[in-house]
Design a protein around this motif. Structure first.
Motif, PDB file in Angstrom:
ATOM      1  N   LEU A 114     -67.641  15.225 -16.994  1.00 56.98           N
ATOM      2  CA  LEU A 114     -68.031  16.321 -16.102  1.00 56.98           C
ATOM      3  C   LEU A 114     -66.986  17.431 -16.145  1.00 56.98           C
ATOM      4  O   LEU A 114     -67.320  18.616 -16.213  1.00 56.98           O
ATOM      5  CB  LEU A 114     -68.187  15.809 -14.666  1.00 56.98           C
ATOM      6  N   ALA A 115     -65.717  17.017 -16.110  1.00 55.67           N
ATOM      7  CA  ALA A 115     -64.634  18.004 -16.154  1.00 55.67           C
ATOM      8  C   ALA A 115     -64.710  18.804 -17.452  1.00 55.67           C
ATOM      9  O   ALA A 115     -64.556  20.030 -17.454  1.00 55.67           O
ATOM     10  CB  ALA A 115     -63.281  17.306 -16.042  1.00 55.67           C
ATOM     11  N   CYS A 117     -67.328  19.376 -19.277  1.00 53.24           N
ATOM     12  CA  CYS A 117     -68.497  20.251 -19.346  1.00 53.24           C
ATOM     13  C   CYS A 117     -68.412  21.420 -18.371  1.00 53.24           C
ATOM     14  O   CYS A 117     -68.816  22.533 -18.692  1.00 53.24           O
ATOM     15  CB  CYS A 117     -69.764  19.450 -19.051  1.00 53.24           C
ATOM     16  N   PHE A 118     -67.904  21.149 -17.160  1.00 60.24           N
ATOM     17  CA  PHE A 118     -68.016  22.186 -16.130  1.00 60.24           C
ATOM     18  C   PHE A 118     -66.696  22.840 -15.760  1.00 60.24           C
ATOM     19  O   PHE A 118     -66.676  23.947 -15.235  1.00 60.24           O
ATOM     20  CB  PHE A 118     -68.685  21.601 -14.881  1.00 60.24           C
ATOM     21  N   ALA A 119     -65.579  22.158 -15.991  1.00 61.39           N
ATOM     22  CA  ALA A 119     -64.289  22.760 -15.649  1.00 61.39           C
ATOM     23  C   ALA A 119     -63.245  22.352 -16.683  1.00 61.39           C
ATOM     24  O   ALA A 119     -62.323  21.614 -16.391  1.00 61.39           O
ATOM     25  CB  ALA A 119     -63.851  22.317 -14.254  1.00 61.39           C
ATOM     26  N   PRO A 120     -63.429  22.813 -17.943  1.00 63.26           N
ATOM     27  CA  PRO A 120     -62.519  22.351 -18.990  1.00 63.26           C
ATOM     28  C   PRO A 120     -61.078  22.795 -18.728  1.00 63.26           C
ATOM     29  O   PRO A 120     -60.836  23.916 -18.296  1.00 63.26           O
ATOM     30  CB  PRO A 120     -63.072  23.018 -20.261  1.00 63.26           C
ATOM     31  N   ALA A 121     -60.153  21.861 -18.947  1.00 61.76           N
ATOM     32  CA  ALA A 121     -58.733  22.182 -18.817  1.00 61.76           C
ATOM     33  C   ALA A 121     -58.323  23.048 -19.998  1.00 61.76           C
ATOM     34  O   ALA A 121     -59.003  23.062 -21.030  1.00 61.76           O
ATOM     35  CB  ALA A 121     -57.921  20.895 -18.786  1.00 61.76           C
ATOM     36  N   ASP A 122     -57.234  23.784 -19.840  1.00 62.92           N
ATOM     37  CA  ASP A 122     -56.817  24.631 -20.966  1.00 62.92           C
ATOM     38  C   ASP A 122     -55.313  24.647 -21.138  1.00 62.92           C
ATOM     39  O   ASP A 122     -54.748  25.622 -21.598  1.00 62.92           O
ATOM     40  CB  ASP A 122     -57.355  26.056 -20.796  1.00 62.92           C
ATOM     41  N   ALA A 123     -54.648  23.556 -20.734  1.00 64.77           N
ATOM     42  CA  ALA A 123     -53.193  23.530 -20.878  1.00 64.77           C
ATOM     43  C   ALA A 123     -52.742  22.345 -21.713  1.00 64.77           C
ATOM     44  O   ALA A 123     -51.633  21.860 -21.583  1.00 64.77           O
ATOM     45  CB  ALA A 123     -52.535  23.495 -19.493  1.00 64.77           C
ATOM     46  N   GLY A 124     -53.611  21.856 -22.610  1.00 67.24           N
ATOM     47  CA  GLY A 124     -53.260  20.720 -23.449  1.00 67.24           C
ATOM     48  C   GLY A 124     -53.407  19.428 -22.664  1.00 67.24           C
ATOM     49  O   GLY A 124     -53.566  19.441 -21.443  1.00 67.24           O
ATOM     50  N   SER A 138     -59.812  25.618 -13.657  1.00 70.32           N
ATOM     51  CA  SER A 138     -59.678  24.647 -12.570  1.00 70.32           C
ATOM     52  C   SER A 138     -59.330  23.305 -13.178  1.00 70.32           C
ATOM     53  O   SER A 138     -60.180  22.614 -13.738  1.00 70.32           O
ATOM     54  CB  SER A 138     -60.961  24.570 -11.767  1.00 70.32           C
ATOM     55  N   LEU A 139     -58.062  22.951 -13.106  1.00 72.64           N
ATOM     56  CA  LEU A 139     -57.587  21.711 -13.709  1.00 72.64           C
ATOM     57  C   LEU A 139     -57.879  20.501 -12.826  1.00 72.64           C
ATOM     58  O   LEU A 139     -57.729  19.370 -13.254  1.00 72.64           O
ATOM     59  CB  LEU A 139     -56.071  21.787 -13.948  1.00 72.64           C
ATOM     60  N   GLY A 140     -58.299  20.755 -11.585  1.00 70.33           N
ATOM     61  CA  GLY A 140     -58.441  19.673 -10.609  1.00 70.33           C
ATOM     62  C   GLY A 140     -59.297  18.519 -11.089  1.00 70.33           C
ATOM     63  O   GLY A 140     -58.929  17.351 -10.939  1.00 70.33           O
ATOM     64  N   TRP A 141     -60.442  18.824 -11.708  1.00 71.46           N
ATOM     65  CA  TRP A 141     -61.343  17.754 -12.155  1.00 71.46           C
ATOM     66  C   TRP A 141     -60.707  16.908 -13.242  1.00 71.46           C
ATOM     67  O   TRP A 141     -60.839  15.688 -13.237  1.00 71.46           O
ATOM     68  CB  TRP A 141     -62.658  18.348 -12.627  1.00 71.46           C
ATOM     69  N   SER A 142     -60.011  17.577 -14.151  1.00 68.25           N
ATOM     70  CA  SER A 142     -59.353  16.818 -15.210  1.00 68.25           C
ATOM     71  C   SER A 142     -58.262  15.930 -14.625  1.00 68.25           C
ATOM     72  O   SER A 142     -58.116  14.763 -15.014  1.00 68.25           O
ATOM     73  CB  SER A 142     -58.745  17.771 -16.239  1.00 68.25           C
TER      74      SER A 142
END
Lengths: 481, 305
Positions: A114-115, A117-124, A138-142
């Motif tokens: 889900l993370a 698909c809907f809130a992909p992280a972008d900090a590695g 939004s890193l929260g989901w990851s």
């Protein structure tokens, strides 16, 4: 009473199968993302994803493969299937906790999906600061998905460790344990210590990002402070995955030469040494970032020393392979593949531990190559070696050897083509995680993308070969019976 | 390294600093051993697979002991060689030419000892250079692969490093830590004498020039062009065109005559009188310009019709 043990026995086999299915899907997704990453710099100026899209691509790739595949691969799949059998038990010591671990893993995998698909992280996957603090994603989901998966790893490790400990009640001593049982005991103990530190890192990052508390501080080296917590988890956890890989490969090699045996004293002590050094040398990830000179020198020495126990284990295997008999199967092929990839990955690690080369190579794709040789090449080849070894006992069918050898050769070629060029590019100064390739490195980039494609093909063939064997007649089982 | 990877790189990465050779030496040491080990392991394994099987374990007992000893010696060797090279890199030699480095939104900024600030990095050959990296609100790395130099600069933390270029020419400089700051420029290492000439040029104009000419040089060399034009177009500050022909309206509603005194005050204390429609953002040049240079500037500005 007898029935309940039987159902428990079915349970750990089923759990192994469940892990294998989720893990296989994540592996395919992660590998396809890798293909996309490899193509990226070749898409030409202006083509392909934006810089932001590229960051999401590599972050999602890393999160999927590290947390769903590399960390659980050998302990969860092969451990669940083989450990009770190797210990002469009919069930795990803590079957309910084991089942719970799997259920949490599935929830975590869904949360991560889900993370993604809907809130992909972008900090590695390692949440590099300061970018992870300033990122608008939004890193929260990851972070939540990672916390859930970490909970699963703790439960699973607790059960595996307890199972090895409990098996000694039946009159077995540590000296009688097989190399795989030893490796699972040590790898799960490493995870038991390391994974809770991930919670610390996740909480620190979440608190700092939300502004709830100024835990990382605003003073200098806040990013180093976070990186130290993170890698105190990450370095031992990945080393644990390698220890488990060493165990299964030792099992494969001994089965194919003189027959199953107990772990040698060298193997057992080397695995313990690897575990201790993995925690002690975790600082190698912040080498050159605010460590004092003495700390840097100490970390460098410890990181270099990590090579010694690996070398001893490999030497033992070489001695064993010289033995009077040798059976050639795809399992042995993947084990030998592991051996070579381990040597390349381990030796290239020395470049990142020797101080002057480390300072010249850090944050270049040399580090990417080293990481992938060990973590992708090493863990996957060991996993496949173990699967080919366990498959006939597991399902009573023998996967076709020809396809197995073919996939093994393709995998070996693919890993080397995909990652060796990155060593050269890194030396030329190519920053890691960049959409642009340094001048003169274009062909190396193409070679690497081609290698990644070969790895994907090898993965597909392996999956097909293993799965299609289930459709055939169970001849081996009848013959064996 | 040159030897090891020359075939792969076509010699594309020159050894352009005094560190390059010794870092490459560390690189070579590990590389050659890795190649040796690679050949040994793959070759040995191939032999094991196709060759005859050993009958007994007589000869093999020693393998472990010798192997362990060799591995230990190598690891110690790697560490000692690396630590020596690295220790050398930590000690900045006396008399090194100082340059302050900062990474800003618009790119690199290099400050030379004479106060000259530019986005270009010029270095002397065969002379040690000391970089002072100014920590800022972003972490970055300062990497010149041809120098085998990569300096990570943490958030809000100053850092010092040094290098001695040994090859004249242009080399890539880039940063890698912050993915948003892909700032790649060329470092210019001047051949013998070339740097001194360049440095003299930026140090300031020749003070013996006639006033208007001196003022024009000063206008070009002291960074005035960044904010003030001479063709009437507005930048951050007002244009100098037609300066002497008008009365200047200020933000506080008063006006001021176009005199030498007004120009001098604006150079030394820019916020004292700010022209209407502009922000009070100009830095003071107090201590950086001599009176004769300011007089030249005034003459030049008043000469612009």
């Amino acid at each position: 009473m007898k029935e309940s043990t039987n159902s428990a026995q079915v349970e750990h086999g089923r759990i192994a199968l469940g892990y294998a299915i989720v893990l296989g899907l994540a592996l395919v997704a992660g590998a396809l993302l890798a293909l996309g990453l490899g193509m990226q710099p070749l898409a030409g100026r202006g083509g392909g994803a934006s810089a932001e899209g590229f960051r999401r691509l590599y972050s999602v790739h890393g999160l999927l493969l590290v947390f769903l595949v590399v960390l659980p691969a050998i302990p969860a799949v092969l451990g669940n299937w083989m450990l009770p059998r190797a210990l002469g038990r009919s069930a795990m010591a803590l079957p309910r906790l084991n089942l719970l671990a799997f259920q949490i893993y599935v929830v975590g995998a869904l949360a991560l999906l889900l993370a993604v698909c809907f809130a992909p992280a972008d900090a590695g996957w390692s949440f590099e600061l300061p970018y992870a603090l300033t990122s608008s994603a939004s890193l929260g989901w990851s972070l939540l998905a990672m916390a859930v998966l970490a909970t699963s790893f703790v439960c699973s490790s607790l059960n595996l460790f307890a199972t090895v400990i409990a098996s000694r009640g039946g009159g077995r001593t540590w000296g009688e344990l097989s190399p795989f049982s030893w490796s699972i005991a040590i790898a799960s103990l490493m995870q038991l210590i390391a994974v809770p530190l991930l919670f610390v890192a996740l909480v620190l990052l979440a608190a700092q990002r939300s502004g709830a508390a100024d835990v990382l501080g605003t003073g200098p080296a806040a990013d180093v402070r976070f990186a130290q917590w993170f890698w105190l988890f990450g370095h031992p956890a990945l080393a644990g995955a390698l220890v488990a890989a060493l165990g299964i490969v030792a099992e494969v090699i001994s089965t194919h030469t003189s027959g199953p045996r107990a772990a040698t004293r060298v193997e057992a002590t080397s695995m313990i040494a690897i575990a201790v050094l993995a925690f002690a040398a975790a600082g190698v990830h912040v080498l050159g970032r605010g460590l004092s000179d003495a700390d840097a020198a100490g970390t460098s020495a410890l990181a270099l020393a990590t090579g010694l126990p690996f070398a001893l284990i490999v030497l033992g295997w070489v001695r064993e392979l010289q033995g009077p008999q040798l059976r050639a199967t795809p399992a042995l092929g993947f084990a030998l593949c592991f051996l070579v990839l381990l040597c390349v990955g381990g030796m290239s690690g020395a470049f990142l531990a020797v101080l002057p080369t480390a300072s010249a190579l850090r944050e270049t794709c040399f580090a990417t190559a080293q990481f992938h040789y060990l973590v992708v090449g090493g863990t996957l080849s060991a996993l496949f070696a173990g699967l080919y070894l366990a498959w006939p006992r597991w399902f009573g069918v023998e996967p076709r050897a020809g396809w197995g050898f073919g996939a093994c050769a393709l995998f070996f070629l693919g890993i080397n083509l995909a990652f060796f060029p990155l060593f050269v590019l890194g030396y030329l100064g190519q920053p890691r995680r960049s959409t642009e390739i340094v001048a003169g490195g274009e062909h190396l980039g193409e070679l690497s993308a081609f290698g990644t494609a070969l790895v994907v093909v090898a993965l597909v063939i392996t999956a097909w070969n293993l799965l299609s064997s289930l459709l055939g007649e169970r001849k081996t089982a009848e013959e064996a019976a | 390294m040159s030897a090891t990877l020359a075939f792969a790189t076509g010699g594309m990465l020159p050894q352009a600093s005094s560190f390059a050779a010794s870092v490459d030496q560390s690189f070579d040491l590990v590389t050659w051993f890795a190649v040796f080990l690679g050949v040994l392991v793959t070759g040995g394994l191939s032999l094991l697979l196709v060759g005859p099987r050993a009958p007994a374990a007589v000869q093999r007992r020693r393998l472990m002991q010798y192997g362990a000893l060799a591995a230990l010696l190598l690891v110690v060797g790697f560490f000692v060689q690396g630590a020596r090279v690295w220790a050398d890199m930590q000690v900045v030699p006396r008399g090194a030419f100082p340059i302050a480095v900062a990474l800003e939104d618009k790119g690199w900024s290099f400050t030379y000892p004479n106060g000259f600030v530019t986005g270009e990095l010029h270095l002397p050959i065969d002379r040690p250079v000391r970089f002072l990296f100014k920590g800022s609100e972003r972490a970055y790395s300062f990497a010149i692969p041809a120098f085998r130099m990569q300096v990570p600069v943490a958030l809000r933390e100053d850092r010092v490093a040094w290098v001695q270029p040994t090859l004249a020419g242009e080399f890539d400089l880039r940063t890698s830590i912050d993915p948003r700051a892909e700032t790649s420029i060329q470092v210019q290492v001047h051949a013998e004498g070339g740097f001194d000439k360049w440095y003299q040029d930026i140090s300031g104009p020749d003070l013996t020039l006639p006033p208007i000419e001196l003022g024009q040089k000063s206008y070009q060399m002291r960074g005035c062009t960044q904010c003030h034009t001479v063709d009437g177009s507005k930048l951050v500050g007002p244009s100098f065109k037609g300066f002497a022909t008008r009365i200047h309206k200020l933000t506080d509603g008063t006006t001021v005559e176009p005199t030498d005194e007004y120009i001098k005050e604006s150079v030394l204390d820019p916020q004292a009188k700010v022209v209407e429609g502009f922000e009070p953002v100009m830095p003071s040049f107090r201590g950086r310009l001599q009176d004769i240079e300011i007089a030249g500037l005034a003459a030049y500005i008043k000469s612009l019709q």
